[in-house]
Motif scaffolding. Structure first.
Motif, mmCIF file in Angstrom:
data_model
loop_
_atom_site.group_PDB
_atom_site.id
_atom_site.type_symbol
_atom_site.label_atom_id
_atom_site.label_comp_id
_atom_site.label_asym_id
_atom_site.label_seq_id
_atom_site.Cartn_x
_atom_site.Cartn_y
_atom_site.Cartn_z
ATOM 1 N N GLY A 1 5.779 27.183 66.789
ATOM 2 C CA GLY A 1 5.570 25.778 67.103
ATOM 3 C C GLY A 1 4.302 25.570 67.923
ATOM 4 N N LEU A 2 4.048 26.470 68.874
ATOM 5 C CA LEU A 2 2.834 26.380 69.678
ATOM 6 C C LEU A 2 1.597 26.719 68.845
ATOM 7 C CD1 LEU A 2 4.226 27.967 72.963
ATOM 8 C CD2 LEU A 2 3.580 25.585 72.603
ATOM 9 N N MET A 3 1.759 27.628 67.886
ATOM 10 C CA MET A 3 0.654 27.900 66.962
ATOM 11 C C MET A 3 0.310 26.642 66.172
ATOM 12 S SD MET A 3 1.882 31.642 65.551
ATOM 13 C CE MET A 3 0.777 31.628 64.134
ATOM 14 N N ALA A 4 1.345 25.887 65.767
ATOM 15 C CA ALA A 4 1.122 24.656 65.010
ATOM 16 C C ALA A 4 0.426 23.595 65.853
ATOM 17 C CB ALA A 4 2.456 24.107 64.479
ATOM 18 N N GLN A 5 0.539 23.709 67.160
ATOM 19 C CA GLN A 5 -0.170 22.796 68.063
ATOM 20 C C GLN A 5 -1.607 23.249 68.313
ATOM 21 O OE1 GLN A 5 2.037 21.855 71.678
ATOM 22 N NE2 GLN A 5 3.960 22.186 70.599
ATOM 23 N N GLY A 6 -1.992 24.369 67.693
ATOM 24 C CA GLY A 6 -3.360 24.853 67.821
ATOM 25 C C GLY A 6 -3.606 25.732 69.024
ATOM 26 N N ARG A 7 -2.531 26.229 69.648
ATOM 27 C CA ARG A 7 -2.704 27.038 70.865
ATOM 28 C C ARG A 7 -3.172 28.455 70.518
ATOM 29 N NH1 ARG A 7 -2.903 23.148 74.633
ATOM 30 N NH2 ARG A 7 -1.197 21.673 74.350
#
Length: 217
Positions: A160-166
């Protein structure tokens, strides 16, 4: 950095221009409707286009269609879509054409200036930023046979954090774990989603597409 803005609300449009200027980001053109966006993008070749979803004349999906037209004419043009509400279809339609340089945020995120400017810069650099509320709704409608069901709760959190571009470092800081632990979780995610090393850096993008329900796009 140079941007163009498609937004029918004069107040929000001018507010964005001023907010971006304070961060040394130049707005080279603005339009108040969707159909005007592709033309100004072709003319100015900006680093990013910021687009409202609902604009004149029908106030339905003009902005989305304009964004898709821009990506078709100038593939890879970074797009940040702003929406008043969570509209999952718009997020998946846009990102289905390629997750590099794509963002979908609720307009309320603009109030957190630092977070918004950070998202603008990450998207312009080719990153992917999806609003946490959109991610939450997508998680809530997962099918029982979805391959993401194999992920542990922590792996879903990382994805989910990867999907936020983190970045890995930002994910580690947010979860209060080591960067090595994050790398291990990401490796497990790739393995469970059957994303092979030969796919290189694209595995991260493909994992996000899978997360958004468009792995077959």
């Amino acid at each position: 950095m140079r941007v163009v803005i498609a937004e029918d609300s004069v107040l929000l449009r001018e507010g964005l221009v001023r907010l971006l200027a304070d961060a040394a980001i130049e707005t080279v053109a603005t339009v108040g409707d969707g159909p005007g966006l592709p033309g100004v993008v072709e003319e100015h070749e900006p680093d990013l286009a910021i687009v409202d979803v609902r604009m004149p004349p029908s106030f339905t999906d003009e902005g989305l269609r304009a964004a898709l037209a821009v990506r078709e004419r100038r593939p890879g043009t970074p797009i940040l879509v702003l929406s008043q509400y969570v509209e999952e279809r718009y997020a998946t339609d846009l990102i289905g054409g390629g997750a590099e340089g794509v963002g979908y945020l609720l307009k309320e995120r603009v109030s957190d200036v630092a977070e918004f400017i950070d998202a603008v810069r990450r998207i312009a650099a080719g990153g992917t930023v999806i609003d946490p509320e959109v991610i939450g709704q997508l998680l809530g409608r997962r099918r029982a046979d979805d391959p993401l069901e194999a992920l542990t709760p922590r792996e879903r959190e990382v994805l989910g954090l990867m999907a936020q571009g983190r970045s890995n470092g930002a994910i580690a800081e947010g979860l209060v774990v080591t960067e090595g632990a994050v790398e291990k979780h990401i490796s497990n995610i790739f393995a469970k989603l059957d994303l092979q090393p030969a796919q290189g850096g694209h595995r991260r993008v493909m994992a996000v597409l899978a997360y958004l329900g468009r792995a077959d796009a």
